[in-house]
Design a protein around this motif. Sequence first.
Motif, mmCIF file in Angstrom:
data_model
loop_
_atom_site.group_PDB
_atom_site.id
_atom_site.type_symbol
_atom_site.label_atom_id
_atom_site.label_comp_id
_atom_site.label_asym_id
_atom_site.label_seq_id
_atom_site.Cartn_x
_atom_site.Cartn_y
_atom_site.Cartn_z
ATOM 1 N N PHE B 154 48.836 1.713 41.262
ATOM 2 C CA PHE B 154 50.236 1.474 40.899
ATOM 3 C C PHE B 154 50.703 2.371 39.751
ATOM 4 C CE2 PHE B 154 48.650 -2.120 43.170
ATOM 5 C CZ PHE B 154 49.692 -2.437 44.022
ATOM 6 N N ASP B 156 52.766 4.672 37.737
ATOM 7 C CA ASP B 156 54.213 4.952 37.686
ATOM 8 C C ASP B 156 55.029 4.124 38.681
ATOM 9 O OD1 ASP B 156 53.867 6.824 35.654
ATOM 10 O OD2 ASP B 156 53.352 8.374 37.115
ATOM 11 N N LYS B 157 54.482 2.987 39.072
ATOM 12 C CA LYS B 157 55.215 2.108 40.002
ATOM 13 C C LYS B 157 55.733 0.886 39.245
ATOM 14 C CE LYS B 157 53.226 3.908 44.001
ATOM 15 N NZ LYS B 157 54.047 4.751 44.811
ATOM 16 N N ASP B 158 56.591 0.144 39.924
ATOM 17 C CA ASP B 158 57.122 -1.098 39.357
ATOM 18 C C ASP B 158 56.333 -2.281 39.904
ATOM 19 O OD1 ASP B 158 58.945 0.461 38.093
ATOM 20 O OD2 ASP B 158 60.629 -0.036 39.415
ATOM 21 N N ALA B 179 51.465 1.122 35.233
ATOM 22 C CA ALA B 179 52.796 0.868 35.782
ATOM 23 C C ALA B 179 53.896 1.555 34.981
ATOM 24 C CB ALA B 179 53.058 -0.629 35.812
ATOM 25 N N ARG B 180 55.019 1.797 35.683
ATOM 26 C CA ARG B 180 56.215 2.293 34.993
ATOM 27 C C ARG B 180 56.873 1.112 34.286
ATOM 28 N NH1 ARG B 180 61.755 3.345 35.787
ATOM 29 N NH2 ARG B 180 61.803 1.792 37.450
ATOM 30 N N GLN B 225 57.816 -4.539 48.969
ATOM 31 C CA GLN B 225 59.048 -3.856 48.555
ATOM 32 C C GLN B 225 59.835 -4.654 47.528
ATOM 33 O OE1 GLN B 225 60.520 -3.049 52.596
ATOM 34 N NE2 GLN B 225 60.293 -0.880 52.106
ATOM 35 N N CYS B 242 60.113 -4.060 43.848
ATOM 36 C CA CYS B 242 58.850 -3.669 43.203
ATOM 37 C C CYS B 242 57.897 -3.119 44.261
ATOM 38 C CB CYS B 242 58.227 -4.852 42.472
ATOM 39 S SG CYS B 242 57.777 -6.204 43.549
ATOM 40 N N ASP B 243 56.837 -2.466 43.769
ATOM 41 C CA ASP B 243 55.835 -1.887 44.664
ATOM 42 C C ASP B 243 54.585 -2.755 44.748
ATOM 43 O OD1 ASP B 243 57.217 0.806 44.955
ATOM 44 O OD2 ASP B 243 56.999 0.639 42.772
#
Lengths: 114, 336
Positions: B154, B156-158, B179-180, B225, B242-243
């Motif tokens: 994850f 840089d993901k939300d 995470a971002r 998603q 979100c991811d």
Amino acid sequence: MLDTNLNHAESHEQIDELLKNNTNVMVCCGRMGPMCIPVYNIMEKLESEYPHVRMVDMDFDIPVASLIRNLPECSYFMGLPFTVYFKNGKAVNATSSIQNEEQIIGILDEVFKD
Amino acid sequence: MTKLEKDNPIFIYDVIIIGAGPSGLTAAIYTSRARLKTLLLEGLSVSSQALVTDKIENYPGFPEGIGGFEMIDRFKKQAKIFGTEFVQEDVSDIQSFKQQGVNIWQVEVKEKRFYSFSVIIASGAQFKMLGVEGEKRLLGKGVSYCAVCDGAFFKDKDIVVIGGGDTAAEETLFLTRFARKITLIHRRDRLRATRILQERIFANKKIDIVWDSVVDEILGETKVQGVSLTDLKAKKETEISCDGVFIFVGLVPNTNFVKDVIKLDENGFAKDVIKLDENGYVIADSNMKTSCDGIFACGDCRQTILRQVVTACGDGAFAAFSAQQYVENLKGTAYK
């Protein structure tokens, strides 16, 4: 190398040979983590019950693991381990994250029934 | 060899320990050092909660913290040094029978039976599922219960994290490495986590908190998603994109195999059963004795107000000592 009693796949040559010489292959690609260890344990236990299936593990962090990581079947996977079932060299099923014995047996019986 | 052992032709362990987490392994170290014949049945399909923990900061003696995996590995090595035998199998049943007037416990795994004068249940607990639509389907495709295992996917993901206890707080902080942005969703208006963890959560700019809200559904077809959630106070439904969704909403004890354990009296009638509380945790006293003579329980599977590595170890030591006293009394070798 993973600390399991399974055979380890550690090179491209090994994987090529494995897929060439075996009709049914199960590869569990992970680390020594809490979601992966139960899957290795189940594989170790099932190895003798499924002699027609070659079961191996693979360290997720070695270069050859890209073979598993980059499979289209694993494109949405975001949970270790990645477990891939090959028949005649082709990936026919794949799971992400922990699976229990019942789930694994279900897949083995379905995809390797012949 | 004691008379009791001579009279019993089957091989009988002094103690069988079920579970290889901190409590079971501590019990094994103690019983093996007490020279009790000790078998540890390590679960096949579950692993210790400690393994899920990136860094254990509150176990004395490790000022820099220690990884859960390393800690369990060290415990295991220590138990092996003192002679504990390990077998990797899930326990399916425990039964008792009388032999030469002595109660023997028969512990069943899939194709084998082991016998013992006493049993220590240290089977731990496992992550609780949220029980919402999308959770099972998207496991490994954005849904996770282990930040250490899956956090790196994850980058840089939300991420959404669900929960408000120590585990949720610790894992949220761990996930900030990747995470971002993290949205921590909690059903109440304050966290239950230890204050020091709360301070770190509140100070971290990557973390937003959504209070008084519950997740109703995890959204996405082939991957996560988003989540849909309800604000319990405002009675308002919203969605968050979100991811990934990490779920830390508590534990369920691994005590299914305990439910039917019955100790029989000399006439074969049910005498004792192991009492569980309404959530399935084993009820044991401060010496880890259960309602069934000869069976002890320790660690996360026991009804208690605190489940930490340090308390599990303490439980394990008490359970081992109680089992030792029980077995030595049976054999007539107790120090009085």
